[in-house]
Design an enzyme around this catalytic site. Structure first.
Site, PDB file in Angstrom:
ATOM      1  CE  LYS A 156      -2.662  -0.668   3.361  1.00 18.98           C
ATOM      2  NZ  LYS A 156      -3.851   0.001   4.575  1.00 18.98           N
ATOM      3  NE  ARG A 213       0.800  -6.172  11.882  1.00 18.42           N
ATOM      4  CZ  ARG A 213       1.559  -5.592  11.244  1.00 18.42           C
ATOM      5  NH1 ARG A 213       2.850  -6.110  11.581  1.00 18.42           N
ATOM      6  NH2 ARG A 213       1.436  -4.573  10.372  1.00 18.42           N
ATOM      7  NE  ARG A 221       8.583  -4.566   7.386  1.00 18.42           N
ATOM      8  CZ  ARG A 221       7.553  -3.977   7.315  1.00 18.42           C
ATOM      9  NH1 ARG A 221       7.079  -3.429   6.170  1.00 18.42           N
ATOM     10  NH2 ARG A 221       6.686  -4.068   8.291  1.00 18.42           N
ATOM     11  NE  ARG A 276       8.738  -0.208  11.831  1.00 16.29           N
ATOM     12  CZ  ARG A 276       9.144  -0.134  10.675  1.00 16.29           C
ATOM     13  NH1 ARG A 276       9.088  -1.475   9.945  1.00 16.29           N
ATOM     14  NH2 ARG A 276       9.377   0.802  10.195  1.00 16.29           N
ATOM     15  NE  ARG A 335      -8.997  -0.239  12.018  1.00 16.20           N
ATOM     16  CZ  ARG A 335      -7.701  -0.717  11.550  1.00 16.20           C
ATOM     17  NH1 ARG A 335      -7.545  -1.993  11.298  1.00 16.20           N
ATOM     18  NH2 ARG A 335      -6.682  -0.068  11.538  1.00 16.20           N
TER      19      ARG A 335
END
Length: 299
Positions: free
Chosen positions: A33, A201, A147, A190, A108
């Site tokens: 995105k 998630r 990452r 993270r 949502r």
């Protein structure tokens, strides 16, 4: 104070008769995105609105709805749908939303989608585009869990796709082997970039998104985008959707069709060549038969 507050309140958007471009952008973490949204903003010339940013801005501005949200958050509660809808209603009245807006992270739930639809109906509007970026979970796991970042600068690296110079071939990623290219300082991951956190998630994302897409699908506004390909190919699909065109045919399908057409052309050429090669033989045989018949007639 009341006069000042009234002056600061956003003026209602004045419609010129052209429907606003109202979009909902969906995509799980790691779907791209961040690279596609700016292109949509540039093409349609409308702002990208995230609920988090709108909420913080409303609180900072001290608006009535912002103060309601602040009191709820300070009490440790969850901001209600009513408050969120109020914040969105205020935000989309601002001048930069005259041409439309992109909602990122909202709705949502199907309930929020219905509330959004009802709010838009009051101005004779509706959601025009629903873009859903889709990537297999296993690919997202590889993208996200690989990452690493440099905390001070925000520079981002990836174990597979963009490794730092410090990570030698075959070495395992760790704070010792993952070092920033410029400072040599240790990189970090993270907390939500772990496989366990990502799994939760993604489960939440799919559970929320699938029913919302089903809600909008009958309206013909949903575009499912295969985001498991290079960003330019992803943008081609989005661009076609925004232009009201059918999705482009995938390159591999085109290649297969070309190969099939080439095979057919070769087969036809071979058949023609064989027919041409056999033609003199057939003519000679026909001539011989005619000669035999002529001789018999003479006898």
């Amino acid at each position: 104070a009341a006069a000042a507050a009234a002056a600061a309140a956003p003026e209602p958007v004045m419609h010129t008769g052209k429907p606003r471009d109202i979009m909902i952008l969906f995509g799980p973490p790691g779907a791209g995105k961040g690279s596609q949204a700016p292109k949509i903003v540039e093409m349609l010339r409308i702002p990208q609105l995230s609920t988090g940013d709108m909420l913080r801005a409303a609180v900072a501005a001290g608006s009535d709805i912002g103060m309601k949200a602040k009191s709820v958050m300070e009490a440790g509660g969850l901001v209600t749908d009513e408050i969120v809808m109020g914040i969105i209603a205020d935000r989309i009245k601002e001048a930069d939303c005259t041409g439309g807006f992109i909602l990122d992270g909202f709705p949502r739930t199907v309930g929020q989608a219905c509330a959004l639809d009802d709010m838009l109906k009051t101005t004779g509007e509706a959601v025009k585009y629903v873009i859903a970026l889709e990537v297999p979970d296993e690919v997202l796991t590889e993208r996200i869990c690989g990452r690493w970042i440099h905390k001070e600068s925000g520079r981002s690296y990836h174990v597979k796709f963009a490794p730092p110079k410090s990570l030698e071939a075959g070495a395992t990623a760790s704070v010792e082997t993952m070092r920033d290219n410029e400072t040599g300082e240790a990189l970090m991951q993270r907390a939500d970039d772990t496989e366990e956190a990502l799994k939760k998630r993604l489960e939440g994302y799919h559970g929320q998104t699938v029913p919302i897409l089903a809600h909008y699908t009958p309206l013909g506004v949903v575009t499912h985008v295969d985001a498991n390909q290079p960003p330019p190919a992803v943008w081609t699909i989005i661009d076609a959707a925004l232009m009201g065109l059918p999705p482009p045919v995938p390159a591999e399908v085109v290649a297969a069709a070309v190969d099939a057409a080439a095979a057919v052309a070769v087969a036809v050429a071979v058949a023609v060549a064989v027919a041409v090669a056999d033609e003199p033989v057939a003519v000679a045989e026909e001539a011989a038969a005619e000669e035999v018949m002529a001789q018999n007639n003479v006898k």
